[in-house]
Design a protein around this motif. Structure first.
Motif, short mmCIF file in Angstrom:
data_model
loop_
_atom_site.label_atom_id
_atom_site.label_comp_id
_atom_site.label_asym_id
_atom_site.label_seq_id
_atom_site.Cartn_x
_atom_site.Cartn_y
_atom_site.Cartn_z
N SER A 106 -8.39 3.25 -12.95
CA SER A 106 -7.89 3.05 -11.57
C SER A 106 -6.53 2.46 -11.62
O SER A 106 -6.29 1.76 -12.65
CB SER A 106 -8.89 2.29 -10.68
N PRO A 107 -5.72 2.68 -10.61
CA PRO A 107 -4.37 1.79 -10.60
C PRO A 107 -4.71 0.25 -10.68
O PRO A 107 -3.79 -0.22 -11.46
CB PRO A 107 -3.84 2.16 -9.09
N TYR A 108 -5.78 -0.19 -10.24
CA TYR A 108 -5.99 -1.68 -10.44
C TYR A 108 -6.04 -1.99 -12.19
O TYR A 108 -5.74 -3.19 -12.43
CB TYR A 108 -7.37 -2.16 -9.91
N SER A 109 -6.95 -1.26 -12.72
CA SER A 109 -7.11 -1.37 -14.04
C SER A 109 -5.81 -1.39 -14.79
O SER A 109 -5.38 -2.37 -15.88
CB SER A 109 -7.99 -0.68 -14.74
N ILE A 110 -5.03 -0.35 -14.58
CA ILE A 110 -3.86 -0.26 -15.21
C ILE A 110 -2.68 -1.48 -14.74
O ILE A 110 -2.29 -2.11 -15.70
CB ILE A 110 -2.86 1.12 -14.65
N THR A 111 -2.67 -1.86 -13.53
CA THR A 111 -1.85 -2.89 -13.50
C THR A 111 -2.37 -4.42 -13.87
O THR A 111 -1.66 -5.00 -14.37
CB THR A 111 -1.93 -3.20 -11.75
N LYS A 116 0.98 -8.24 -19.54
CA LYS A 116 0.13 -9.03 -20.76
C LYS A 116 -0.15 -10.53 -20.30
O LYS A 116 -1.24 -10.69 -20.78
CB LYS A 116 1.11 -8.95 -21.97
N MET A 117 0.72 -11.09 -19.49
CA MET A 117 0.30 -12.55 -19.12
C MET A 117 -0.77 -12.50 -18.31
O MET A 117 -1.91 -13.30 -18.30
CB MET A 117 1.70 -13.27 -18.35
N ARG A 118 -1.12 -11.49 -17.23
CA ARG A 118 -2.01 -11.38 -16.42
C ARG A 118 -3.51 -10.96 -17.11
O ARG A 118 -4.53 -11.58 -17.04
CB ARG A 118 -2.01 -10.48 -15.23
N ILE A 157 7.89 -14.26 -29.51
CA ILE A 157 8.60 -13.84 -27.80
C ILE A 157 8.22 -12.43 -27.50
O ILE A 157 8.56 -11.54 -28.49
CB ILE A 157 10.08 -13.89 -27.81
N LYS A 158 7.61 -12.00 -26.33
CA LYS A 158 6.90 -10.99 -26.15
C LYS A 158 7.26 -10.77 -24.68
O LYS A 158 7.25 -11.49 -23.68
CB LYS A 158 5.51 -10.75 -26.19
N ALA A 159 7.58 -9.50 -24.42
CA ALA A 159 8.09 -8.95 -22.86
C ALA A 159 6.53 -8.90 -22.12
O ALA A 159 5.60 -8.09 -22.71
CB ALA A 159 8.75 -7.69 -22.81
N SER A 160 6.37 -9.53 -21.13
CA SER A 160 5.22 -9.31 -20.17
C SER A 160 4.90 -7.94 -19.83
O SER A 160 3.68 -7.55 -19.95
CB SER A 160 5.35 -10.22 -19.05
N ALA A 161 5.65 -6.97 -19.83
CA ALA A 161 5.58 -5.64 -19.47
C ALA A 161 5.82 -4.62 -20.57
O ALA A 161 5.88 -3.63 -20.19
CB ALA A 161 6.40 -5.26 -18.24
N ASN A 283 -10.10 -14.41 -38.21
CA ASN A 283 -10.16 -15.05 -36.83
C ASN A 283 -9.37 -13.89 -36.05
O ASN A 283 -8.45 -13.37 -36.53
CB ASN A 283 -9.39 -16.28 -36.75
N PHE A 284 -9.82 -13.50 -34.97
CA PHE A 284 -9.49 -12.50 -34.23
C PHE A 284 -9.28 -12.89 -32.86
O PHE A 284 -9.85 -13.88 -32.36
CB PHE A 284 -10.27 -11.13 -34.29
N TYR A 285 -8.15 -12.01 -32.15
CA TYR A 285 -7.88 -12.69 -30.75
C TYR A 285 -7.11 -11.14 -29.96
O TYR A 285 -6.48 -10.42 -30.71
CB TYR A 285 -6.50 -13.58 -31.02
N PHE A 286 -7.62 -11.36 -28.77
CA PHE A 286 -7.00 -10.18 -27.93
C PHE A 286 -5.38 -10.21 -27.98
O PHE A 286 -5.00 -11.17 -27.60
CB PHE A 286 -7.68 -10.31 -26.55
N LEU A 287 -5.01 -8.86 -27.99
CA LEU A 287 -3.79 -8.58 -28.05
C LEU A 287 -3.32 -8.09 -26.81
O LEU A 287 -2.45 -8.32 -25.96
CB LEU A 287 -3.33 -7.83 -29.38
N GLU A 288 -3.73 -6.75 -26.63
CA GLU A 288 -3.50 -5.99 -25.06
C GLU A 288 -4.56 -4.98 -25.02
O GLU A 288 -5.27 -4.77 -25.86
CB GLU A 288 -2.16 -5.39 -25.26
N MET A 289 -4.27 -4.45 -23.84
CA MET A 289 -5.44 -3.32 -23.67
C MET A 289 -4.42 -2.01 -23.36
O MET A 289 -3.59 -2.21 -22.63
CB MET A 289 -6.36 -3.51 -22.52
N ASN A 290 -4.83 -0.92 -23.81
CA ASN A 290 -4.00 0.14 -23.88
C ASN A 290 -4.89 1.13 -22.68
O ASN A 290 -5.66 1.61 -23.13
CB ASN A 290 -3.62 0.97 -24.93
N THR A 291 -4.42 1.08 -21.46
CA THR A 291 -5.16 2.07 -20.45
C THR A 291 -4.84 3.59 -20.57
O THR A 291 -4.40 4.19 -19.60
CB THR A 291 -4.90 1.46 -19.29
N ARG A 292 -5.12 3.88 -21.58
CA ARG A 292 -4.79 5.60 -21.83
C ARG A 292 -5.21 5.94 -23.22
O ARG A 292 -6.11 5.09 -23.79
CB ARG A 292 -3.23 5.74 -21.84
#
Length: 503
Positions: A106-111, A116-118, A157-161, A283-292
């Protein structure tokens, strides 16, 4: 029911999606830019429509043109593939507004997961471990210094988008910090139209491990195990494998549970990937989710037997998953090498041009997902990825040996490729032993580049010899015809020729 799907993409992923459509009895619609008029996905699809000029902004990123093509084709759904508009919430929204099915979340999940900060905040609430870091950086240099000191150097340093390594800078000390933030912001606004950046603790000897998940619209979520993606160059993956040689079964199960929790936290639907960073102490940490769908999805398909594209389409048709977690098993070992049209000996510069000859490897456990053919000219406008070589074998050692054999057989002339480069990755002791992390290529670059010139010379000599042999055989055939009796028929002469020289 979906009867016709427009694939809003190009290259090997478009061909890959069309194949699953054909097996399901679903008609496929290709779209193309002026540079891709003769591309394989255009030839292979049931229908094809022009989008516009070669630049992505005028073709594969042109939402109006894609929707118009879908309307002309009377398509029921759109599959975005990966890259381009695949993680664009506006595109997903407009597809649905046009009365079409978007084969994705859904658009909600993608957004929610696209920022990344959200996403970090959502993972905190879901009790998924995240890398220590900051919120969006302000313009106050004093605050930026304070945040970095609190996190502890080195910081990233990482770009949020961001994504694909853009808008990222590694900072080892305070004296580099502000200049690096400015560079990251500049790169982020250019690449994503958003200059928001944040800080994250940089992990020593990190591994990049991702979990494939599948979810339907009925609350069911399963994982299809992990992929080790630590062989990277400038944050771009080059080789992936599954299972990971680094993690244990206990850690695997723990990470899988967190991956499912992450997907459920945003009501995810379809195929997606939860990406983790793991340090040398596991030790592991969430990095990001690829919605595709991911580039490296085929290795998961090989060890689980699940067609992820078909699964995406079934979920889009509102079908419940026909999988339960207990039935999904990893069988054997699979490795993927990304084959790029680039010159490793010249700073990995892209090498577009005309494919003069191509020989793809065959045999047990070998799969090639590609889109180029002899006589095709690779355009300058897009990513240099031209194919993915996927190997399966019962064990990791056998998979590496099979990959080396397949790479030896893989021949492409007319352009430069990284085939010899990934061959040496397969031969590197650190890779063979499974003792590598995301710094592997940087730490072994001299070893991996060694011998490129010799390989090229051998290939040139082989091409010259093959051409001379071909010319020699042609002359022999002509001489035979001159000497043949005038009373003999051409059919008889050809038969004699073939018996003496079948090649």
């Amino acid at each position: 029911m979906i009867k016709k799907i427009l694939i809003a993409n190009r290259g090997e992923i478009a061909v890959r999606i069309i194949r699953s459509c054909r097996e399901m009895g679903i008609l496929s619609v290709a779209v193309y830019s002026d540079a891709d008029r003769s591309a394989m996905h255009v030839r292979y699809a049931d229908e094809a429509y022009r989008l516009g000029a070669a630049p992505s902004s005028e073709s594969y990123l042109n939402i109006s043109a894609i929707l118009n093509a879908a309307k002309k084709a009377k398509a029921d759904a759109i599959h975005p593939g990966y890259g381009f508009l695949s993680e664009n919430a506006e595109f997903a929204t407009k597809v649905k507004a046009a009365g079409l099915i978007f084969i994705g979340p859904s658009p909600y999940s993608i957004t929610a997961m696209g920022d990344k900060m959200r996403a970090r905040e959502l993972m905190k609430k879901a009790n998924v471990p995240i890398v220590p870091g900051s919120g969006a950086l302000s313009d106050s240099e004093a605050e930026i210094y304070s945040m970095a000191e609190e996190i502890g150097y080195p910081v990233m340093i990482k770009a949020s988008a961001g994504g694909g390594g853009k808008g990222m800078r590694l900072v080892h000390s305070a004296k580099e910090l502000i200049a690096s933030v400015k560079l990251a912001k500049s790169e982020a606004i250019t690449a994503f139209g958003n200059d928001a950046v944040y800080l994250e603790k940089y992990l020593l000897e990190p591994h990049h491990i991702e979990f494939q998940i599948l979810a339907d619209n009925h609350g069911n979520v399963v994982h299809l195990y992990e992929r080790e993606c630590s062989v990277q160059r400038r944050h771009q993956k080059v080789v992936e494998e599954t299972p990971s040689p680094f993690i244990t079964d206990t850690i695997r199960q723990e990470m899988a549970l967190h991956a499912i929790s992450a997907a459920k936290s945003v009501n995810y639907s379809g195929a997606g990937t939860i990406e983790f960073l793991m340090d040398k102490n596991h030790n592991f940490y969430f990095l990001e989710m690829n919605t595709r769908l991911q580039v490296e999805h085929p290795i998961t398909e090989r060890v689980t037997g699940v067609d992820l594209v078909k699964a995406q389409i079934k979920v889009a048709m509102n079908e419940p998953l026909d999988l339960i977690q207990e039935d999904i098993q990893q069988r054997g070992h699979s490795i993927e090498c990304r084959i790029y049209a680039e010159d490793p000996g010249n700073g990995f510069r892209p090498s577009p041009g005309l494919i003069k000859q191509i020989t793809e490897p065959l045999g047990l456990g070998v799969r090639t997902d590609g889109y180029v053919y002899e006589g095709y000219e690779i355009p300058v406008y897009y990513d240099p990825l031209i194919s993915k070589l996927i190997i399966w074998a019962p064990t990791r050692k056998e998979a590496i040996d099979r990959m080396k054999r397949a790479l030896f057989e893989y021949k492409i002339t007319g352009i430069k490729t990284n085939i010899s480069f990934v061959q040496r990755i397969m031969e590197a002791p650190a890779f063979v032993e499974g003792n590598y992390n995301t710094h592997f290529i940087d730490e072994h670059i001299d070893e991996l580049l060694q011998g490129d010139q010799k390989c090229e010379q051998r290939e040139d000599i082989a091409m010259i010899i093959a051409y001379l042999d071909y010319q020699n055989k042609q002359h022999k055939r002509m001489d035979f015809h001159k000497d043949a009796s005038s009373k003999s028929s051409n059919w008889k002469n050809f038969g004699r020729l073939f018996r003496h020289n079948p090649y």
